[in-house]
Write a protein that holds these residues in place. Structure first.
Motif, PDB file in Angstrom:
ATOM      1  N   GLU A 279       0.827  -1.205   0.000  1.00 48.67           N
ATOM      2  CA  GLU A 279       0.000   0.000   0.000  1.00 48.67           C
ATOM      3  C   GLU A 279       0.865   1.261   0.000  1.00 48.67           C
ATOM      4  O   GLU A 279       0.619   2.214  -0.742  1.00 48.67           O
ATOM      5  N   LEU A 280       1.907   1.269   0.833  1.00 47.72           N
ATOM      6  CA  LEU A 280       2.800   2.419   0.890  1.00 47.72           C
ATOM      7  C   LEU A 280       3.514   2.635  -0.442  1.00 47.72           C
ATOM      8  O   LEU A 280       3.614   3.768  -0.936  1.00 47.72           O
ATOM      9  N   SER A 281       3.992   1.545  -1.040  1.00 46.56           N
ATOM     10  CA  SER A 281       4.695   1.649  -2.321  1.00 46.56           C
ATOM     11  C   SER A 281       3.760   2.182  -3.410  1.00 46.56           C
ATOM     12  O   SER A 281       4.146   3.044  -4.221  1.00 46.56           O
ATOM     13  N   ALA A 282       2.516   1.693  -3.409  1.00 44.20           N
ATOM     14  CA  ALA A 282       1.554   2.140  -4.422  1.00 44.20           C
ATOM     15  C   ALA A 282       1.243   3.619  -4.267  1.00 44.20           C
ATOM     16  O   ALA A 282       1.199   4.380  -5.256  1.00 44.20           O
ATOM     17  N   ASN A 283       1.014   4.077  -3.036  1.00 41.40           N
ATOM     18  CA  ASN A 283       0.722   5.496  -2.803  1.00 41.40           C
ATOM     19  C   ASN A 283       1.903   6.379  -3.162  1.00 41.40           C
ATOM     20  O   ASN A 283       1.739   7.481  -3.718  1.00 41.40           O
ATOM     21  N   MET A 284       3.112   5.902  -2.811  1.00 39.64           N
ATOM     22  CA  MET A 284       4.309   6.681  -3.139  1.00 39.64           C
ATOM     23  C   MET A 284       4.491   6.810  -4.651  1.00 39.64           C
ATOM     24  O   MET A 284       4.798   7.902  -5.165  1.00 39.64           O
ATOM     25  N   ASP A 285       4.282   5.717  -5.373  1.00 39.06           N
ATOM     26  CA  ASP A 285       4.417   5.754  -6.834  1.00 39.06           C
ATOM     27  C   ASP A 285       3.396   6.716  -7.456  1.00 39.06           C
ATOM     28  O   ASP A 285       3.722   7.491  -8.372  1.00 39.06           O
ATOM     29  N   ALA A 286       2.175   6.679  -6.948  1.00 39.04           N
ATOM     30  CA  ALA A 286       1.112   7.548  -7.485  1.00 39.04           C
ATOM     31  C   ALA A 286       1.432   9.020  -7.230  1.00 39.04           C
ATOM     32  O   ALA A 286       1.230   9.885  -8.093  1.00 39.04           O
ATOM     33  N   PHE A 287       1.963   9.305  -6.028  1.00 40.79           N
ATOM     34  CA  PHE A 287       2.294  10.692  -5.679  1.00 40.79           C
ATOM     35  C   PHE A 287       3.423  11.216  -6.563  1.00 40.79           C
ATOM     36  O   PHE A 287       3.354  12.338  -7.092  1.00 40.79           O
ATOM     37  N   ILE A 288       4.482  10.419  -6.732  1.00 41.13           N
ATOM     38  CA  ILE A 288       5.614  10.858  -7.553  1.00 41.13           C
ATOM     39  C   ILE A 288       5.176  11.070  -9.004  1.00 41.13           C
ATOM     40  O   ILE A 288       5.556  12.058  -9.659  1.00 41.13           O
ATOM     41  N   HIS A 289       4.348  10.160  -9.499  1.00 41.25           N
ATOM     42  CA  HIS A 289       3.850  10.286 -10.877  1.00 41.25           C
ATOM     43  C   HIS A 289       3.037  11.569 -11.035  1.00 41.25           C
ATOM     44  O   HIS A 289       3.178  12.301 -12.040  1.00 41.25           O
ATOM     45  N   PHE A 290       2.196  11.888 -10.062  1.00 42.06           N
ATOM     46  CA  PHE A 290       1.358  13.085 -10.106  1.00 42.06           C
ATOM     47  C   PHE A 290       2.217  14.344 -10.081  1.00 42.06           C
ATOM     48  O   PHE A 290       1.994  15.297 -10.846  1.00 42.06           O
ATOM     49  N   VAL A 291       3.235  14.368  -9.170  1.00 43.63           N
ATOM     50  CA  VAL A 291       4.099  15.549  -9.058  1.00 43.63           C
ATOM     51  C   VAL A 291       4.882  15.778 -10.341  1.00 43.63           C
ATOM     52  O   VAL A 291       5.000  16.913 -10.850  1.00 43.63           O
ATOM     53  N   LEU A 292       5.439  14.712 -10.927  1.00 44.83           N
ATOM     54  CA  LEU A 292       6.218  14.848 -12.151  1.00 44.83           C
ATOM     55  C   LEU A 292       5.364  15.296 -13.335  1.00 44.83           C
ATOM     56  O   LEU A 292       5.819  16.046 -14.213  1.00 44.83           O
ATOM     57  N   LYS A 293       4.115  14.856 -13.360  1.00 46.69           N
ATOM     58  CA  LYS A 293       3.254  15.161 -14.501  1.00 46.69           C
ATOM     59  C   LYS A 293       2.720  16.593 -14.474  1.00 46.69           C
ATOM     60  O   LYS A 293       2.663  17.270 -15.512  1.00 46.69           O
TER      61      LYS A 293
END
Length: 448
Positions: A279-293
């Motif tokens: 769950e932590l890994s999934a949320n972290m990946d989603a956050f980084i993807h959102f910030v970069l985009k």
């Protein structure tokens, strides 16, 4: 004939004879067939305990997934050889009836195996056994004859069962802990189902731990009761010593079992780490993807500034001030009332006794110092001193064993700290005096 009768049985040599071990402990297929026959026997399927050869072949075919009749792949001759091997220790064959039955070894083999495996799942009888032993031991107190009966009859009946039940409990907890480990490491299970499984595992372990605590307490109570027995009977004393060793062994096994439970906590921590990680890994990946985009880089003079999406709020530390009402008391206007001092009565008799005891102790210490100085002076004068004999001189003069021991060790301690002395202990010679139960190795101190 006499030589043969006096020859002791060599179990190891006997079991290593050809076709002995293999026939006592059959291969898996043969053993499974024997157990299947035994289960059918105890359910009453075989009249008078007899069954025919076709019944045995039918069980062989069940485990080999073949059919007896019309199946060219069924190894009937091979299985007949297996049956002939089982006739050595497991089965009997009645030639008149042409029927088979169990030998005593075959029945015992199945009973012990079933009892051992069944004990891994059934609640143990440790509490019942210990309660019976405690009750009977309490009734036997005060009578050497009844105590001997308790050791020879009551304890002997339960001794093997108690050791066996302790082994069962060890295996149950070992099985429960291993199951918990496997369940925790099962990453393919749905998290909710995994939590339910672990909950059931922990509930089972909690029950087993309750049995373990009861076993500790009950065996400890019996050991304490044995210590309290006062008797001069040599047989009872020997039984007490042997029984105490037995219960000490039982408690050692229980402590070993208890250590198995200590291995649970790391696995539980690992479980929650496993549950949190995806769950932590999934949320972290989603956050980084959102910030970069959705982030933008803007130029301000020669500097480049990153403008985050409006959903990502800047971090502004803000400390809220606490709203507290403080009441201060002016001690000059409202002084604190002084507390009345409590006076304790003086026990003059107790003080007198304590003073007398203290004086006696100081007198004894001074007496010890006097003896030590006297013996050291004698050592310096004569050049040698038999300190073991001096121990008995002090003992005979002052009639105080502790004082004599303090004097002896005091002299040895002082000469040990100085290099000019040499202490020699003769372990082949002992020193004692008349009417004394003490005996010391001869110890000589010499000036080098």
């Amino acid at each position: 004939m006499k030589d043969n009768e006096n020859t002791e049985f060599d179990f190891l040599k006997a079991i290593n004879r050809p076709d002995t071990y293999e026939l006592l402990y059959p291969e898996k297929l043969e053993g499974t067939v024997i157990i299947a026959l035994y289960e059918r026997l105890i359910t009453g399927k075989y009249q008078n305990g007899f069954f025919d050869e076709e019944e045995i072949h039918a069980i062989f075919s069940t485990f080999k997934n073949t059919s007896i009749k019309g199946d060219k792949y069924y190894p009937k001759e091979r299985n007949k050889q297996r049956i002939r091997r089982l006739l050595k220790y497991f089965l009997n064959y009645d030639e008149e009836k042409r029927l088979y039955s169990f030998q005593d070894y075959g029945l015992s083999f199945c009973k012990i195996a079933k009892k051992t495996l069944k004990g891994t799942f059934d609640p143990t009888e440790i509490e019942i056994i210990c309660n019976n032993l405690k009750r009977d031991l309490e009734e036997a107190f005060g009578s050497d004859e009844q105590l001997l009966n308790w050791f020879r009859v009551n304890l002997d009946v339960y001794k093997t069962r108690l050791a066996q039940q302790t082994e069962f409990l060890h295996r149950q907890i070992d099985f429960a802990v291993e199951k918990l480990k496997k369940d925790v490491l099962n990453k393919e299970t749905d998290p909710i189902d995994l939590l339910r499984t672990v909950r059931d595992d922990l509930t089972d372990i909690q029950k087993k731990n309750g049995e373990l605590r009861i076993a500790f307490e009950d065996t400890n109570k019996i050991s304490n009761m044995l210590i309290k027995i006062e008797t001069n009977n040599g047989q009872v004393i020997d039984f007490i010593e042997n029984t105490s060793q037995f219960f000490s062994g039982v408690q050692s096994k229980l402590r070993s079992t208890d250590r198995r439970l200590d291995r649970i906590q790391p696995k539980i921590k690992q479980l929650f780490a496993t549950l949190r990680s995806p769950e932590l890994s999934a949320n972290m990946d989603a956050f980084i993807h959102f910030v970069l985009k959705y982030s933008k880089v803007k130029r301000k003079g020669n500097d480049k500034l990153v403008e985050f999406p409006k959903e990502v709020r800047p971090f502004l530390p803000h400390l809220r001030r606490p709203k507290l009402l403080v009441f201060k008391r002016d001690t000059s206007l409202f002084p604190t009332a002084s507390k009345k001092r409590k006076r304790y009565p003086v026990n003059e008799e107790l003080q007198r006794k304590n003073k007398a005891t203290l004086k006696e102790t100081i007198k004894g210490l001074r007496r010890i110092d006097g003896w030590i100085n006297q013996l050291l002076a004698q050592l310096d004068k004569d050049g040698h001193l038999d300190i073991s004999q001096s121990f008995f001189d002090v003992l005979e003069t002052d009639r105080d064993f502790d004082r004599a021991a303090h004097v002896m060790y005091g002299v040895i301690e002082k000469v040990y700290q100085q290099k000019k002395y040499n202490v020699t202990i003769f372990k082949t010679e002992t020193v004692t005096i008349e009417n004394s139960k003490s005996r010391l190795w001869k110890t000589i101190i010499k000036i080098k």
